[in-house]
Design a protein around this motif. Structure first.
Motif, PDB file in Angstrom:
ATOM      1  N   VAL A   7      38.587  42.719  33.876  1.00  0.00           N
ATOM      2  CA  VAL A   7      39.996  42.463  33.557  1.00  0.00           C
ATOM      3  C   VAL A   7      40.890  42.923  34.707  1.00  0.00           C
ATOM      4  N   LEU A   8      41.573  41.981  35.323  1.00  0.00           N
ATOM      5  CA  LEU A   8      42.552  42.307  36.360  1.00  0.00           C
ATOM      6  C   LEU A   8      43.920  42.340  35.693  1.00  0.00           C
ATOM      7  N   GLY A   9      44.592  43.469  35.807  1.00  0.00           N
ATOM      8  CA  GLY A   9      45.871  43.626  35.108  1.00  0.00           C
ATOM      9  C   GLY A   9      45.642  44.220  33.729  1.00  0.00           C
ATOM     10  N   THR A  30      32.915  45.090  32.668  1.00  0.00           N
ATOM     11  CA  THR A  30      32.321  45.469  33.954  1.00  0.00           C
ATOM     12  C   THR A  30      33.316  46.219  34.829  1.00  0.00           C
ATOM     13  N   ALA A  31      34.568  45.741  34.807  1.00  0.00           N
ATOM     14  CA  ALA A  31      35.564  46.322  35.701  1.00  0.00           C
ATOM     15  C   ALA A  31      36.953  46.194  35.120  1.00  0.00           C
ATOM     16  N   LEU A  32      37.802  47.151  35.495  1.00  0.00           N
ATOM     17  CA  LEU A  32      39.208  47.127  35.090  1.00  0.00           C
ATOM     18  C   LEU A  32      40.051  47.362  36.332  1.00  0.00           C
ATOM     19  N   ALA A  33      41.174  46.663  36.426  1.00  0.00           N
ATOM     20  CA  ALA A  33      42.079  46.918  37.548  1.00  0.00           C
ATOM     21  C   ALA A  33      43.512  46.817  37.064  1.00  0.00           C
ATOM     22  N   ALA A  34      44.374  47.658  37.646  1.00  0.00           N
ATOM     23  CA  ALA A  34      45.785  47.646  37.266  1.00  0.00           C
ATOM     24  C   ALA A  34      46.649  47.792  38.505  1.00  0.00           C
ATOM     25  N   HIS A  35      47.946  47.589  38.333  1.00  0.00           N
ATOM     26  CA  HIS A  35      48.859  47.698  39.466  1.00  0.00           C
ATOM     27  C   HIS A  35      49.055  49.162  39.853  1.00  0.00           C
ATOM     28  N   ASP A  92      30.429  37.995  34.034  1.00  0.00           N
ATOM     29  CA  ASP A  92      30.377  36.570  33.679  1.00  0.00           C
ATOM     30  C   ASP A  92      31.736  35.918  33.822  1.00  0.00           C
ATOM     31  N   ILE A  93      32.788  36.642  33.411  1.00  0.00           N
ATOM     32  CA  ILE A  93      34.104  36.010  33.352  1.00  0.00           C
ATOM     33  C   ILE A  93      35.177  36.998  33.851  1.00  0.00           C
ATOM     34  N   VAL A  94      36.049  36.491  34.700  1.00  0.00           N
ATOM     35  CA  VAL A  94      37.132  37.318  35.231  1.00  0.00           C
ATOM     36  C   VAL A  94      38.412  36.935  34.504  1.00  0.00           C
ATOM     37  N   LEU A  95      38.994  37.893  33.787  1.00  0.00           N
ATOM     38  CA  LEU A  95      40.273  37.629  33.141  1.00  0.00           C
ATOM     39  C   LEU A  95      41.381  38.099  34.083  1.00  0.00           C
ATOM     40  N   ASN A  96      42.164  37.147  34.569  1.00  0.00           N
ATOM     41  CA  ASN A  96      43.212  37.499  35.525  1.00  0.00           C
ATOM     42  C   ASN A  96      44.569  37.501  34.835  1.00  0.00           C
ATOM     43  N   SER A  97      45.079  38.708  34.569  1.00  0.00           N
ATOM     44  CA  SER A  97      46.397  38.811  33.941  1.00  0.00           C
ATOM     45  C   SER A  97      47.336  39.633  34.818  1.00  0.00           C
ATOM     46  N   VAL A  98      47.110  39.521  36.122  1.00  0.00           N
ATOM     47  CA  VAL A  98      47.997  40.145  37.096  1.00  0.00           C
ATOM     48  C   VAL A  98      49.360  39.448  37.015  1.00  0.00           C
ATOM     49  N   VAL A  99      50.446  40.171  37.298  1.00  0.00           N
ATOM     50  CA  VAL A  99      51.771  39.548  37.278  1.00  0.00           C
ATOM     51  C   VAL A  99      52.116  38.999  38.665  1.00  0.00           C
ATOM     52  N   GLY A 100      52.461  37.727  38.723  1.00  0.00           N
ATOM     53  CA  GLY A 100      52.992  37.156  39.965  1.00  0.00           C
ATOM     54  C   GLY A 100      51.948  36.617  40.924  1.00  0.00           C
TER      55      GLY A 100
END
Ligand code: MG
Length: 383
Positions: A7-9, A30-35, A92-100
């Motif tokens: 999950v990105l964002g 698998t992974a988490l990322a935030a601003h 398997d799947i990248v969820l991209n919920s980054v802003v902008g």
């Protein structure tokens, strides 16, 4: 086998709801990322035990590292870190919920690595639609829309022939200022603009919903996702946000998707596709609503909406220019540098201000992005 998700964002509105869905259905994270939200990101790391954690704001790296010093997790940072996470082989799947626009490079990286994508970052498709869609076609990966309207359209396409689609009906809540005149919008405050009637979202998208830029961006997003021409997309204001969008076929049958206004339904459909299981949200009771209404949008008052549509009709770099100008104008509005009405004034001027140019590669997107932001910053400082 259950899917694994990155999950990105992850600390934003979509990110936190995605993790609720992962938890409910036992999906691996698998992974988490935030601003930059170190505290929430660290809490999420302890709960979901991912292998990787990313923080976009490099200044927060040390703080995050010490917050998780007792955990066996790889911590990465900056755009490079986001892209490393987007390409992990064990996801398997990248969820991209980054802003902008920041979300574009991680999306392209995930596609290049052959990952399926659940896309909540609409700016990715607005700024780089042609690029993203051609890369997706080359790699043959799946792109699942997370935006509620686009998820609705995607759901209405299941079991039907794409070649027999005649148009899509994109519904719009109308935002907090539906029915107001242009003059009335002059006195709108930040607090009023941040108060959306149906959806609880981050501040950027909430302002975009108030200016109707959000619907303009979604118009462009729909064009790319479903390979439509602009005249195949009709925007209808539907105040209750129960009908999330619809598809009309050649026999004039219209198929719509309905549900309570809760993003966990489209998020879950993207992550579990094609499965349908009980969602951690309420059921829709049509009789609780009693009445559903449908009206035409006011393209003249809401200039951001008409500007976005004109931008995709013109094509080339215009959608990217308009999107970046909007990001910068919304930032200025949230910083109390301009009034609400000025967002539309500044964004619509982009169409006259810039000569036509093409987007052939990522650098072209970045160039247009920079030019649009410089123009807005100059326009803001002149006011
Ligand atoms: Mg939406």
């Amino acid at each position: 086998m259950k899917k694994t998700v990155s999950v990105l964002g992850s600390t934003g509105s979509i990110g936190t709801q995605s993790l609720e869905v992962c938890e409910k259905h036992g999906l691996g994270v698998t992974a988490l990322a935030a601003h930059s939200s170190v505290k929430l990101l660290a809490e999420q790391a302890r709960k979901f035990r991912p292998e990787y954690i990313g923080i976009y704001n490099e200044e927060k790296y040390t703080e995050l590292k010490s917050a998780l010093s007792d955990m066996n997790v790889k911590i990465v940072c900056g755009m490079e870190g986001l892209c490393e996470i987007a390409a992990l082989p064990q996801t398997d799947i990248v969820l991209n919920s980054v802003v902008g626009m920041v979300g574009l490079l991680p999306t392209l990286t995930a596609i290049d690595a052959g990952k399926d994508i659940a896309l909540a970052n609409k700016e990715t498709l607005v700024a780089g639609g042609e690029l993203v869609m051609s890369e997706i076609a080359k790699k043959g990966i799946a792109l699942y829309p997370v935006d509620s309207e686009h998820s609705a359209i995607f759901q209405c396409l299941q079991g039907n022939k794409r070649s027999q689609l005649s148009k899509v009906i994109l519904t719009a809540s109308g935002g907090p200022f539906f029915g107001k005149t242009y003059d009335e919008l002059r006195s709108v405050t930040k607090e009023q603009a941040l108060n959306h009637p149906n959806w609880d979202m981050g501040s950027k998208i909430t302002i975009d919903s108030a200016t109707l830029m959000n619907k303009g961006l979604e118009f462009i997003e729909a064009k790319w996702l479903f390979d439509l021409t602009p005249d195949q997309i009709e925007i209808v204001v539907h105040r209750q946000s129960v009908v999330h969008s619809a598809v009309e076929y050649d026999d004039f049958s219209v198929i719509a998707q309905l549900g309570v206004p809760d993003m966990k339904i489209p998020i879950q459909y993207a992550l579990l596709y094609p499965d349908r299981k009980p969602c951690p949200t309420g059921r829709l009771s049509l009789t609780d609503y009693g009445k559903l209404t449908f009206e035409k949008p006011d393209f003249e008052t809401f200039r951001c909406l008409s500007t976005a549509i004109e931008a995709i009709k013109r094509g080339g770099a215009y959608p990217c220019l308009v999107n970046s100008a909007n990001e910068e104008a919304v930032r200025a509005f949230l910083n109390d540098e301009i009034r609400f009405i000025e967002i539309g004034e500044i964004v619509s001027a982009v169409l006259d201000r810039f000569e036509p140019s093409q987007i052939n590669c990522y650098d072209d997107v970045m160039k247009a992005d920079k030019a649009a932001r410089e123009y807005v910053r100059a326009a803001v400082s002149e006011r």
